[in-house]
Design a protein around this motif. Structure first.
Motif, PDB file in Angstrom:
ATOM      1  N   ARG A 228      43.745  39.644  78.227  1.00  0.00           N
ATOM      2  CA  ARG A 228      42.698  39.813  79.212  1.00  0.00           C
ATOM      3  C   ARG A 228      41.446  39.114  78.723  1.00  0.00           C
ATOM      4  O   ARG A 228      41.270  38.859  77.536  1.00  0.00           O
ATOM      5  N   ARG A 229      40.571  38.865  79.619  1.00  0.00           N
ATOM      6  CA  ARG A 229      39.304  38.247  79.227  1.00  0.00           C
ATOM      7  C   ARG A 229      38.252  39.347  79.118  1.00  0.00           C
ATOM      8  O   ARG A 229      38.009  40.091  80.072  1.00  0.00           O
ATOM      9  N   TRP A 230      37.640  39.441  77.912  1.00  0.00           N
ATOM     10  CA  TRP A 230      36.577  40.430  77.681  1.00  0.00           C
ATOM     11  C   TRP A 230      35.252  39.867  78.185  1.00  0.00           C
ATOM     12  O   TRP A 230      34.782  38.827  77.734  1.00  0.00           O
ATOM     13  N   SER A 231      34.698  40.528  79.156  1.00  0.00           N
ATOM     14  CA  SER A 231      33.476  40.030  79.792  1.00  0.00           C
ATOM     15  C   SER A 231      32.270  40.281  78.899  1.00  0.00           C
ATOM     16  O   SER A 231      32.330  41.024  77.920  1.00  0.00           O
ATOM     17  N   GLU A 232      31.166  39.653  79.301  1.00  0.00           N
ATOM     18  CA  GLU A 232      29.924  39.883  78.573  1.00  0.00           C
ATOM     19  C   GLU A 232      29.516  41.347  78.659  1.00  0.00           C
ATOM     20  O   GLU A 232      28.978  41.917  77.711  1.00  0.00           O
ATOM     21  N   ARG A 233      29.787  41.959  79.744  1.00  0.00           N
ATOM     22  CA  ARG A 233      29.460  43.375  79.909  1.00  0.00           C
ATOM     23  C   ARG A 233      30.282  44.226  78.943  1.00  0.00           C
ATOM     24  O   ARG A 233      29.763  45.174  78.348  1.00  0.00           O
ATOM     25  N   ASP A 234      31.563  43.852  78.786  1.00  0.00           N
ATOM     26  CA  ASP A 234      32.400  44.558  77.830  1.00  0.00           C
ATOM     27  C   ASP A 234      31.813  44.448  76.420  1.00  0.00           C
ATOM     28  O   ASP A 234      31.779  45.423  75.661  1.00  0.00           O
ATOM     29  N   ARG A 235      31.390  43.225  76.124  1.00  0.00           N
ATOM     30  CA  ARG A 235      30.839  43.017  74.782  1.00  0.00           C
ATOM     31  C   ARG A 235      29.567  43.845  74.561  1.00  0.00           C
ATOM     32  O   ARG A 235      29.368  44.441  73.507  1.00  0.00           O
ATOM     33  N   GLU A 236      28.702  43.861  75.557  1.00  0.00           N
ATOM     34  CA  GLU A 236      27.466  44.621  75.441  1.00  0.00           C
ATOM     35  C   GLU A 236      27.735  46.116  75.278  1.00  0.00           C
ATOM     36  O   GLU A 236      27.140  46.793  74.446  1.00  0.00           O
ATOM     37  N   LEU A 237      28.659  46.612  76.102  1.00  0.00           N
ATOM     38  CA  LEU A 237      28.969  48.027  76.036  1.00  0.00           C
ATOM     39  C   LEU A 237      29.547  48.410  74.667  1.00  0.00           C
ATOM     40  O   LEU A 237      29.210  49.453  74.091  1.00  0.00           O
ATOM     41  N   LEU A 238      30.444  47.554  74.157  1.00  0.00           N
ATOM     42  CA  LEU A 238      31.041  47.860  72.868  1.00  0.00           C
ATOM     43  C   LEU A 238      29.991  47.848  71.757  1.00  0.00           C
ATOM     44  O   LEU A 238      29.978  48.713  70.873  1.00  0.00           O
ATOM     45  N   GLN A 239      29.084  46.877  71.838  1.00  0.00           N
ATOM     46  CA  GLN A 239      28.041  46.813  70.812  1.00  0.00           C
ATOM     47  C   GLN A 239      27.080  48.004  70.913  1.00  0.00           C
ATOM     48  O   GLN A 239      26.606  48.530  69.909  1.00  0.00           O
ATOM     49  N   ASP A 240      26.813  48.427  72.138  1.00  0.00           N
ATOM     50  CA  ASP A 240      25.970  49.620  72.301  1.00  0.00           C
ATOM     51  C   ASP A 240      26.657  50.845  71.709  1.00  0.00           C
ATOM     52  O   ASP A 240      26.038  51.675  71.030  1.00  0.00           O
ATOM     53  N   LEU A 241      27.955  51.003  72.010  1.00  0.00           N
ATOM     54  CA  LEU A 241      28.683  52.141  71.459  1.00  0.00           C
ATOM     55  C   LEU A 241      28.765  52.066  69.927  1.00  0.00           C
ATOM     56  O   LEU A 241      28.696  53.087  69.239  1.00  0.00           O
ATOM     57  N   THR A 242      28.928  50.844  69.438  1.00  0.00           N
ATOM     58  CA  THR A 242      28.979  50.668  67.980  1.00  0.00           C
ATOM     59  C   THR A 242      27.654  51.067  67.337  1.00  0.00           C
ATOM     60  O   THR A 242      27.608  51.736  66.303  1.00  0.00           O
ATOM     61  N   ALA A 243      26.560  50.655  67.967  1.00  0.00           N
ATOM     62  CA  ALA A 243      25.246  51.021  67.441  1.00  0.00           C
ATOM     63  C   ALA A 243      25.059  52.532  67.470  1.00  0.00           C
ATOM     64  O   ALA A 243      24.498  53.133  66.531  1.00  0.00           O
ATOM     65  N   ALA A 244      25.521  53.174  68.545  1.00  0.00           N
ATOM     66  CA  ALA A 244      25.400  54.637  68.619  1.00  0.00           C
ATOM     67  C   ALA A 244      26.235  55.318  67.538  1.00  0.00           C
ATOM     68  O   ALA A 244      25.812  56.309  66.929  1.00  0.00           O
ATOM     69  N   ALA A 245      27.458  54.800  67.324  1.00  0.00           N
ATOM     70  CA  ALA A 245      28.300  55.368  66.283  1.00  0.00           C
ATOM     71  C   ALA A 245      27.666  55.182  64.902  1.00  0.00           C
ATOM     72  O   ALA A 245      27.718  56.071  64.049  1.00  0.00           O
ATOM     73  N   ALA A 246      27.074  53.993  64.683  1.00  0.00           N
ATOM     74  CA  ALA A 246      26.397  53.756  63.402  1.00  0.00           C
ATOM     75  C   ALA A 246      25.232  54.714  63.222  1.00  0.00           C
ATOM     76  O   ALA A 246      24.983  55.228  62.123  1.00  0.00           O
ATOM     77  N   ALA A 247      24.514  54.946  64.335  1.00  0.00           N
ATOM     78  CA  ALA A 247      23.407  55.899  64.253  1.00  0.00           C
ATOM     79  C   ALA A 247      23.912  57.294  63.909  1.00  0.00           C
ATOM     80  O   ALA A 247      23.276  58.041  63.148  1.00  0.00           O
ATOM     81  N   GLU A 248      25.055  57.689  64.473  1.00  0.00           N
ATOM     82  CA  GLU A 248      25.643  58.989  64.163  1.00  0.00           C
ATOM     83  C   GLU A 248      25.986  59.078  62.678  1.00  0.00           C
ATOM     84  O   GLU A 248      25.684  60.085  62.007  1.00  0.00           O
ATOM     85  N   LEU A 249      26.611  58.027  62.160  1.00  0.00           N
ATOM     86  CA  LEU A 249      26.966  58.043  60.746  1.00  0.00           C
ATOM     87  C   LEU A 249      25.721  58.032  59.861  1.00  0.00           C
ATOM     88  O   LEU A 249      25.660  58.724  58.827  1.00  0.00           O
ATOM     89  N   ARG A 250      24.717  57.240  60.277  1.00  0.00           N
ATOM     90  CA  ARG A 250      23.470  57.195  59.505  1.00  0.00           C
ATOM     91  C   ARG A 250      22.807  58.581  59.493  1.00  0.00           C
ATOM     92  O   ARG A 250      22.293  59.038  58.476  1.00  0.00           O
ATOM     93  N   SER A 251      22.842  59.243  60.639  1.00  0.00           N
ATOM     94  CA  SER A 251      22.270  60.592  60.701  1.00  0.00           C
ATOM     95  C   SER A 251      23.005  61.545  59.787  1.00  0.00           C
ATOM     96  O   SER A 251      22.400  62.392  59.120  1.00  0.00           O
ATOM     97  N   ARG A 252      24.337  61.412  59.749  1.00  0.00           N
ATOM     98  CA  ARG A 252      25.103  62.278  58.846  1.00  0.00           C
ATOM     99  C   ARG A 252      24.747  62.007  57.384  1.00  0.00           C
ATOM    100  O   ARG A 252      24.645  62.928  56.571  1.00  0.00           O
ATOM    101  N   VAL A 253      24.575  60.735  57.077  1.00  0.00           N
ATOM    102  CA  VAL A 253      24.202  60.382  55.712  1.00  0.00           C
ATOM    103  C   VAL A 253      22.872  61.019  55.346  1.00  0.00           C
ATOM    104  O   VAL A 253      22.707  61.643  54.292  1.00  0.00           O
ATOM    105  N   LEU A 254      21.902  60.866  56.220  1.00  0.00           N
ATOM    106  CA  LEU A 254      20.575  61.404  55.947  1.00  0.00           C
ATOM    107  C   LEU A 254      20.600  62.931  55.854  1.00  0.00           C
ATOM    108  O   LEU A 254      19.979  63.530  54.978  1.00  0.00           O
ATOM    109  N   THR A 255      21.332  63.549  56.776  1.00  0.00           N
ATOM    110  CA  THR A 255      21.422  65.006  56.753  1.00  0.00           C
ATOM    111  C   THR A 255      22.086  65.486  55.474  1.00  0.00           C
ATOM    112  O   THR A 255      21.628  66.436  54.822  1.00  0.00           O
ATOM    113  N   SER A 256      23.203  64.821  55.115  1.00  0.00           N
ATOM    114  CA  SER A 256      23.902  65.208  53.892  1.00  0.00           C
ATOM    115  C   SER A 256      23.010  65.031  52.671  1.00  0.00           C
ATOM    116  O   SER A 256      22.971  65.884  51.788  1.00  0.00           O
TER     117      SER A 256
END
Length: 884
Positions: A228-256
């Motif tokens: 399939r062809r991954w659209s620009e929107r797909d790419r943006e959404l994935l990068q947004d989700l990746t950034a959110a996941a990184a923020a979650e992990l960063r928050s866990r690191v800081l909390t720990s």
């Protein structure tokens, strides 16, 4: 290299990260998505997954070779593959394609700044695996296509599309979003790198591009089973989700990290508080014990401190009595009411209780609870006498340097109300320090007590019994200083002169120590000899004493009053009645005598004083005369009675006269008590001697309070069957065989050796003059016997030892009884202390401990009788010459 525990997640589902994977799959309309974290063990952990085939959906761990994520991790950029069949790098991940049935996939890295990574990967103490880096294993391919530029692989789209066209066709919005995300990451990077500068990571743990480039810790990958062809929107959404996941992990690191820091801070604070508490306890103990003067003081200070700051429920201070080979508690009131009195002391030769073993062997016991205590001694469990449920700590009190074979002075016994852990080295060090502080204080107190006992014995030996002239009542009081060796140069004396006059002496040698007491004794002996040898006035006696003080090497510097109480019929006629006396005295720089009349009036017999003794100036000394009416009282004293810190000598003299006026009608002994209580007090700074003489009227019988010397002692009656009184130096066989110290009394009451006896007794108050009074009493009794031989001298020596021990160990009056038969002399001294003396080898370094050995050597028989209250020590003397 291991992942730090603050970031690394276990190979099991994580609910939050599973939602990220599910959201990525549904948002990009794909059947599978996985959020993976890189590992250095050639494995990838999958805490977040959605739609993954078995076993990965359950096991959540994947071999590095089976992962598509490694390519995104290696490039640290978005990787897009529209069709795996046309991807030139498909050969590198063919196993993953085969396992998952992947037709197209897209992956975005979870990136953190290298500064952020360094912040949380440098402290090896907080990470089970040590310092690590999320850098992919070496040899990982840079990823399919030109992933760093975001170019996707060729797929089933327009055949003429090229990589360059794809790049040119990238939407400006996507570029803007990437820049915005980069700015956000940079902001976070700067925030955390500025928070704690100075952290770093070894160069090999940095991103390959070095510096502040992002470091990849994981990948969010979405997979489809068809091309399939991954659209620009797909790419943006994935990068947004990746950034959110990184923020979650960063928050866990800081909390720990915050939780770990808080825990460390709490631990450090608790440790600091504990150290401070222990230091304050030892400081308080040191301050308190520095004020201790007696063993009882030590016990009281420890009781108050340990109960208040250690939470101890019961406390005991055991003292090692070496000569008796026993240990005793100083104060049993620190234990609960009803505690068995047998616990008050231990026989160290037989006792097996841990407290006794601590004293005998110098070992410590740390018991968490009652069971642990009972385990130390089977007899405790068998007897069922230990009812305390809490922890117990017993630490020996070692003299000198701990663990160097020093003898034990005793032991500390600490009992808590509940069980507790006693194995903490810090707590054990604290308890040992408490014991060391206590042992040092106890050694000081015991040494001071021995010195005081020796000094007191010396002082007593120099305060002989006072004479008891007709109708003159003479009483004396010596009060030692409350500090130091409790002796000094103050003394009193009274001697019957050959002409019948009574000579009185009060004096004060400069100094407040043993040297002053020794000089006082020498000077007093010289003056006493002069009084007996020369029937002269007080001034003449002092004139003779001055050069003798120098020639005999005494060299004492002293003040003194020497006085004579004289009487003659002409004086009575001139005064208009019987009982008038004349006082003649000379004053060598000493406080003036005070005369108390029957009506309460007082006179300070002040004169121009001569110089004190020891200056040897050659100036003549002067006599002064004053009449003494019947019923009056003359008071001689040293400056310790009237001069104190904050009170001048004149003010003290005025206060003395006031107290005398208010108590003019009280008995002489009671008056001395009043003077001691109101003028000297419980904590005297200086020693003090007082001599009081009451002139009883002579127109009536001599009062009993004037003393028993002139009370007739009935002569010993002889029977026809009893042997005659021996001549001097001739005394028959001993009246009682055997020399067992703890034997029974060999004769019934009222007899000695089965012979009729006559006896007299005297009650002694616990004051320094009691020993001298006992010697004089025995001497007076012996002198009234028809014949007593040399054993009277021996009896006077022994009565000093027995009476001294009675007052050292007893707490109140002692009773002295002397009994004579035709064959022996018997002495009994009773006191209220029930502890029985035991004969043992004397310590060559000790000041005392030889009394019983002396009694054993000089007596025919001796023993101890237990009374309902206290005990009686008895001894008998016979004439050994008669035995031969």
């Amino acid at each position: 290299m291991k992942w730090p525990a603050a970031v690394m997640l276990p190979p099991e589902p994580d609910a939050v990260l599973d939602r990220f994977a599910s959201l990525a799959a549904s948002t990009l309309r794909s059947p599978m998505a996985v959020l993976s974290l890189l590992s250095s063990d050639r494995e990838i952990v999958l805490p977040g997954a959605s739609g993954m085939p078995a076993p990965w959906q359950q096991e959540r761990v994947m071999a590095w070779a089976h992962s598509l994520c490694r390519h995104a991790a290696a490039s640290a950029e978005l990787v897009v593959v529209d069709d795996v069949r046309t991807d030139p790098h498909a050969q590198d991940y063919r196993e993953a394609v085969g396992h998952f049935g992947v037709g197209a996939w897209i992956a975005a890295p979870l990136r953190f700044s290298s500064d952020f990574t360094r912040l949380f990967t440098t402290d090896e103490a907080d990470t089970p695996g040590g310092r690590t880096s999320p850098r992919p294993p070496p040899g990982a391919s840079p990823g399919p296509g030109t992933a760093s530029s975001g170019r996707s692989g060729a797929g089933p789209t327009d055949a003429g599309t090229t990589a360059e066209a794809d790049t040119v066709a990238t939407d400006d919005v996507s570029v803007g979003r990437e820049r915005e995300q980069d700015r956000l990451l940079q902001t976070l990077d700067n925030l955390w790198s500025d928070t704690e500068p100075g952290y770093g990571t070894p160069e090999e743990d940095q991103h390959p591009d070095g510096g502040g480039e992002p470091v990849v810790w994981g990948v969010l990958c979405v997979m489809d089973t068809v091309a399939r062809r991954w659209s620009e929107r797909d790419r943006e959404l994935l990068q947004d989700l990746t950034a959110a996941a990184a923020a979650e992990l960063r928050s866990r690191v800081l909390t720990s990290r915050a939780v770990a820091a808080e825990r460390q801070m709490a631990t450090a604070l608790a440790a600091s508080t504990a150290v401070h508490t222990r230091s304050q306890l030892l400081l308080s103990l040191s301050r308190g014990l520095s004020q201790a003067e007696t063993v009882v003081d030590v016990s009281d200070i420890l009781t108050a401190l340990l109960r208040g700051q250690l939470g101890v429920d019961h406390f005991g201070l055991l003292i090692h009595e070496v000569e008796q080979r026993q240990a005793r508690y100083v104060d049993m009131s620190t234990f609960p009411p009803g505690t068995d009195p047998a616990w008050a002391q231990f026989d160290l030769r037989t006792a097996t209780a841990p407290a006794a073993r601590a004293v005998a062997d110098g070992v410590s016991f740390f018991c968490d609870d009652r069971d642990a205590v009972l385990a130390t001694d089977p007899q405790l469990a068998a007897q069922g006498v230990w009812d305390f449920p809490g922890a117990v700590v017993i630490v020996p009190l070692l003299a000198g340097v701990r663990h160097r074979g020093q003898r034990t002075l005793g032991a500390l016994v600490l009992v808590w109300p509940t069980p507790r852990d006693t194995s903490d080295p810090a707590d054990q060090a604290l308890w040992t320090a408490l014991a060391d502080y206590t042992a040092q204080t106890l050694a000081r107190v015991v040494n001071a007590t021995q010195r005081r006992a020796g000094a007191e014995q010396l002082q007593r030996s120099m305060l002989t019994a006072l004479p008891e002239p007709d109708h003159l009542e003479i009483r004396a009081r010596y009060v030692p200083a409350a500090r130091g060796e409790e002796v000094g140069g103050d003394w009193y004396d009274a001697v019957l002169s050959p002409d019948g006059a009574t000579t009185l002496v009060i004096g004060d040698v400069t100094g407040h120590d043993m040297a002053a007491a020794a000089q006082m004794g020498q000077l007093r002996s010289v003056l006493r000899t002069l009084v007996d040898a020369f029937d002269e006035s007080p001034a003449a006696l002092l004139d003779r004493l001055e050069p003798a003080n120098q020639r005999l090497g005494v060299h004492a510097l002293a003040t003194a009053v020497v006085a004579r109480i004289e009487q003659d019929p002409d004086q009575d006629v001139a005064a208009g009645g019987r009982g008038w006396r004349r006082l003649r005295w000379s004053n060598a720089g000493h406080p003036c005598p005070v005369l108390l009349h029957r009506d309460g009036r007082t006179e300070a017999l002040q004169t121009d004083n001569d110089l004190l003794l020891g200056l040897n100036t050659g100036h003549p000394r002067h006599d002064h005369v004053h009449d003494l009416p019947p019923g009056s009282l003359l008071l001689l004293y040293t400056d310790g009675l009237v001069e104190h810190r904050g009170r001048s000598l004149d003010d003290g003299l005025a206060e003395l006269r006031r107290v005398l006026s208010q108590h003019a009608d009280v008995p002489v002994t009671d008056l001395l008590d009043v003077l001691q209580r109101e003028l000297i007090g419980p904590d005297p700074e200086d020693d003090c001697a007082v001599l009081a003489i009451r002139m009883h009227p002579e127109d009536r019988p001599r009062p009993a309070e004037a003393g028993p010397q002139h009370t007739d002692i009935p002569p010993v009656q002889q029977t026809a069957d009893s042997p005659p009184f021996p001549a001097a130096g001739q005394v028959p066989e001993p009246s009682a065989p055997g020399r067992e110290p703890h034997g029974d009394d060999p004769a019934p009451a009222g007899t000695v050796g089965g012979l009729d006896a006559r006896s007299t007794e005297l009650v002694l108050d616990p004051d320094p003059a009691a020993v001298a009074r006992a010697r004089f009493f025995v001497h007076d009794f012996c002198c009234r016997l028809p014949a007593c031989g040399d054993i009277c001298d021996t009896l006077q020596l022994l009565v000093s030892e027995v009476v001294t021990n009675a007052f050292l160990h007893g707490r109140s009056q002692a009773r002295l009884q002397v009994t004579a038969t035709a064959t022996s002399l018997r002495l009994e001294v009773s006191d209220d202390n029930s502890a029985l003396p035991a004969l043992s080898a004397a310590d060559p370094d000790a000041l005392g401990g030889r009394g019983l050995a002396l009694i054993e050597a000089l007596t025919s028989a001796w023993g101890v009788r237990e009374d309902p209250v206290g005990k009686t020590v008895w001894l008998e003397l016979t004439n050994e010459a008669e035995e031969g």
